[in-house]
Design an enzyme around this catalytic site. Structure first.
Site, short mmCIF file in Angstrom:
data_model
loop_
_atom_site.label_atom_id
_atom_site.label_comp_id
_atom_site.label_asym_id
_atom_site.label_seq_id
_atom_site.Cartn_x
_atom_site.Cartn_y
_atom_site.Cartn_z
N GLU A 195 0.83 -1.21 0.00
CA GLU A 195 0.00 0.00 0.00
C GLU A 195 0.86 1.26 0.00
O GLU A 195 0.54 2.25 -0.65
CB GLU A 195 -0.96 0.02 1.20
CG GLU A 195 -2.15 -0.93 1.05
CD GLU A 195 -3.04 -0.60 -0.15
OE1 GLU A 195 -3.07 0.58 -0.59
OE2 GLU A 195 -3.71 -1.50 -0.66
N TYR B 115 -6.47 6.49 4.53
CA TYR B 115 -6.68 5.51 3.46
C TYR B 115 -5.86 4.25 3.71
O TYR B 115 -6.39 3.13 3.65
CB TYR B 115 -6.31 6.12 2.09
CG TYR B 115 -6.23 5.06 1.04
CD1 TYR B 115 -7.38 4.55 0.45
CD2 TYR B 115 -5.00 4.47 0.69
CE1 TYR B 115 -7.32 3.53 -0.47
CE2 TYR B 115 -4.93 3.45 -0.23
CZ TYR B 115 -6.09 2.99 -0.81
OH TYR B 115 -6.03 1.96 -1.70
N ASP C 110 -9.72 6.59 -1.58
CA ASP C 110 -8.66 7.36 -2.25
C ASP C 110 -9.28 8.05 -3.47
O ASP C 110 -10.50 8.05 -3.65
CB ASP C 110 -7.48 6.46 -2.63
CG ASP C 110 -7.84 5.49 -3.74
OD1 ASP C 110 -9.03 5.37 -4.08
OD2 ASP C 110 -6.91 4.85 -4.28
#
Ligand code: SF4
Length: 353
Positions: free
Chosen positions: A34, A117, A135
């Site tokens: 991520e 996020y 996002d």
């Protein structure tokens, strides 16, 4: 389950991309992916991720590595503060949480470099926490899905969309749902031309129903820029032309130009003159040392700067001087070639000299 989630998960089951970080439930690996995916395309990330995992296969390995070496393994991905913060956070997990990535969103969110996020994505994918992960992709997809009429960067739009995502989120399958939306946003509901024909959500999509998918997300209106209107004079005195230098500060600082006079309080419209007598009178009023023998209108030239537009009406004429002036110089073609002019004036001279 909400019908949007149902349709989306069914589609995801059939189409999901096989990605290295999707073959694991290891929170450390998902977390690294991520962070790498922030501001970076999936295709670019894959080889970096694989090399990183070979060298730092688990949280303990990363936590004891030197920062120099960790940054070296990130080289080429850019945004190096991402990896420095990740490294700090991993060391904190090792020291404070016995090497186990916290499974509580608030605690995880408190680590360096972990935003709203990232926290939602890692918690939902690794630990099946019912967390949303919003996002830019998700904002775009949901703004279309629910025809959100608010400007997309506004807090009001973000709040409304987060509420819609929360509403649709399937309990116990948040990880798959969040990844499905990411896939939909990058392959189907894309920025420029959404591919509605291959979208599993057409039946529920408000923008599609209104045939207005491309109207969403609602963007800030472009600022209107003011237009300044001028009369420009290309004045010949035998083989020389009249030029002057702009002030050393401000717009086109220090560059050379053809003389011009402004049209007061005019916006872009037809309210300007093209009449030779008026041009002669204006010119002689501003430059009393000039004798205007002949002058004619030659047409309009526009130039757009970032913050304003020049609309210039060009007159060409023949003049002589009754005295010298400091504000205006007459230069020969050779002298002219040594000077740097603003683009719009160069354009005029190229056309007519
Ligand atoms: Fe996006 Fe079109 Fe699908 Fe609506 S129908 S979510 S606009 S791709």
């Amino acid at each position: 389950m909400h019908e949007v989630a149902q349709a989306l998960l069914a589609w995801y089951e059939q189409t999901k991309r096989s990605l290295p970080w999707r073959e694991t439930k290891d929170p450390y690996r998902i977390w690294v992916s991520e962070i790498m995916l922030q501001q970076t395309r999936v295709e670019t990330v894959i080889p970096y991720y694989q090399r990183f995992m070979q060298r730092f296969p688990d949280l303990a390995a990363l936590s004891v590595a030197s920062q120099d070496e960790v940054v070296k393994y990130w080289e080429g991905l850019g945004y190096y503060s991402r990896v420095r913060r990740l490294h700090d956070a991993v060391k904190e997990v090792e020291a404070e949480y016995g090497g186990v990535v916290p499974n509580d969103q608030e605690t995880f969110r408190s680590l360096p470099g972990v935003g709203e996020y990232t926290a939602g994505a890692v918690m939902s994918i690794a630990y099946d926490v019912d967390a949303i992960a919003v996002d830019g992709n998700v904002l775009r997809v949901f703004s279309r899905l629910f025809a959100v009429n608010k400007e997309i960067t506004s807090q009001a739009a973000k709040k409304q969309i987060a509420a819609h995502v929360q509403d649709v989120l399937p309990s116990g399958q948040a990880g798959a749902f969040n990844q499905a939306i990411m896939d939909l946003g990058s392959a189907v509901c894309v920025r420029a031309k959404p591919r509605c024909n291959s979208c599993p959500l057409t039946a529920f999509c408000h923008a599609y129903a209104q045939d207005s998918a491309e109207r969403f997300p609602v963007k800030k209106p472009k600022k209107m820029i003011p237009t300044h209107v001028f009369y420009v004079y290309l004045l010949q005195n035998e083989n020389k032309i009249a030029v002057r230098q702009r002030p050393q500060e401000g717009l086109l600082a220090g560059l050379w130009e053809l003389p011009y006079t402004s049209v007061p309080n005019k916006v872009e419209n037809d309210d300007f003159f093209t009449d030779s007598d008026q041009a002669k009178a204006t010119l002689e009023a501003v430059f009393p040392h000039l004798n205007v023998h002949a002058i004619d209108y030659s047409g309009q030239f526009d130039h757009v700067f970032s913050h304003l537009k020049w609309q210039m009406h060009l007159f060409r004429g023949h003049v002589s001087e009754t005295s010298k002036s400091e504000s205006l110089q007459f230069v020969s073609p050779q002298e002219r070639n040594q000077l740097t002019f603003g683009t719009i004036f160069t354009k005029m001279m190229k056309r007519y000299l």
